[in-house]
Design a protein around this motif. Structure first.
Motif, mmCIF file in Angstrom:
data_model
loop_
_atom_site.group_PDB
_atom_site.id
_atom_site.type_symbol
_atom_site.label_atom_id
_atom_site.label_comp_id
_atom_site.label_asym_id
_atom_site.label_seq_id
_atom_site.Cartn_x
_atom_site.Cartn_y
_atom_site.Cartn_z
ATOM 1 N N ALA A 64 0.820 -1.213 0.000
ATOM 2 C CA ALA A 64 0.000 0.000 0.000
ATOM 3 C C ALA A 64 0.851 1.259 0.000
ATOM 4 O O ALA A 64 0.457 2.286 -0.570
ATOM 5 N N PHE A 119 -2.870 1.188 -2.568
ATOM 6 C CA PHE A 119 -3.269 2.132 -1.522
ATOM 7 C C PHE A 119 -4.728 2.536 -1.682
ATOM 8 O O PHE A 119 -5.466 2.639 -0.684
ATOM 9 N N PHE A 138 3.626 4.069 5.568
ATOM 10 C CA PHE A 138 2.246 3.658 5.319
ATOM 11 C C PHE A 138 1.266 4.662 5.917
ATOM 12 O O PHE A 138 0.328 5.114 5.250
ATOM 13 N N GLY A 144 0.557 8.084 4.196
ATOM 14 C CA GLY A 144 -0.303 8.120 3.022
ATOM 15 C C GLY A 144 -1.701 8.628 3.319
ATOM 16 O O GLY A 144 -2.396 9.126 2.423
#
Length: 297
Positions: A22, A29, A57, A60
């Motif tokens: 992701a 994602f 992560f 994001g």
């Protein structure tokens, strides 16, 4: 990506797309982000987790929150909750880390007491006890939808007062330092939060909430207690049993959670990153002063 439902109200275990996927692939994602908006709590197993992987992560989804004064990891992105001392042994019973663990066993949503609330939290398991230490979740979105229309009308624009001291004083009135008191004054929060992606509204509750504007102290406390009990009925909760390498992400707009106790002789270390709410996440909806400005425009 394959989704495994965890509870009829909310929650999903994610298969086929890990945190690194992701963080490095826009298409992966987008699928995770859609699942987050839909299910509110996401679970991954067997992740090759490091601080850097967790931070990349998490970033994001929005800007990362710095850990507050008085907590392990202060000034970094990593809130370190551990009962392991520098010598590798369990800290003594009087250690503040154990008081914090007890306070985290109250139902809450992260950072509701801060000037900028949190949209999401990501928690990774580093060292996990063999028994106990589960994290229990409930959907405040489902709780809102279970209320009668007359109750929703009464609560939609109500404002609660959130304070870190409200929850910590339930454990130990001397728990907070003067620096913590000075840096974390009470804040006003609307009692509901609407997700701008899907238009679904949630109760915005926490053990940090200590009163309702326009109500007497007793009346406000009784209303909050009623809503907390309503939201946390056992049939509407999910308890996550941790294993090393687990990562759980939750939507602070639409859930509450609490830790469960574990044996005093067992080691435990977990790391949380927290994502600050922005306009993209509908933060204006929960901040009364901004919501009032919008309504008057």
């Amino acid at each position: 990506m394959r989704i495994q439902r965890l509870h009829p109200d909310f929650g999903a275990e994610i298969h086929g797309i890990g945190l690194i996927d992701a963080a490095s692939d826009a298409g992966a994602f987008a699928q995770v982000r859609a699942a987050f908006e839909e299910y509110s709590v996401l679970v991954w197993r067997d992740q090759p987790i490091t601080d850097d992987v967790q931070a990349v992560f998490s970033r994001g989804f929005g800007p990362l929150e710095l850990v507050k004064v008085g907590s392990a990891g202060h000034g970094t992105f990593y809130s370190r909750m551990s009962n392991i001392g520098p010598d590798g042994k369990i800290v003594p019973p009087s250690d503040k880390a154990l008081l914090i663990a007890r306070a985290n066993q109250l139902w809450h949503t992260d950072s509701s007491f801060k000037k900028v609330p949190a949209v999401a939290s990501v928690l990774s398991a580093r060292v996990i006890p063999e028994q106990g230490g589960e994290t229990e979740f409930t959907s405040t979105r489902a709780a809102w939808e279970r209320l009668r229309p007359s109750e929703q009308a009464q609560l939609r624009d109500a404002v609660a007062i959130h304070s870190y001291a409200t929850s910590r004083n339930q454990i130990d009135p001397t728990m907070m330092t003067p620096e913590e008191h000075a840096s974390l004054p009470p804040v006003r929060r609307r009692l509901t939060w609407c997700n701008p992606v899907n238009g679904r509204r949630s109760l915005y509750l926490a053990s940090h909430a200590g009163g309702i504007e326009g109500m007497g102290e007793r009346e406000g406390a009784e209303l909050l207690a009623y809503l907390m009990a309503h939201a946390t009925e056992p049939a509407h909760t999910y308890a996550h049993s941790w294993k090393p390498g687990d990562v759980v992400m939750w939507d602070n707009r639409a859930t509450m959670h609490r830790g469960k106790p574990w044996g005093p002789a067992q080691l435990r270390s977990i790391v949380r990153t927290t994502i600050s709410a922005t306009e993209e996440h509908g933060v204006r909806d929960v901040l009364p002063e901004l919501w009032d400005q919008r309504a008057a425009a």
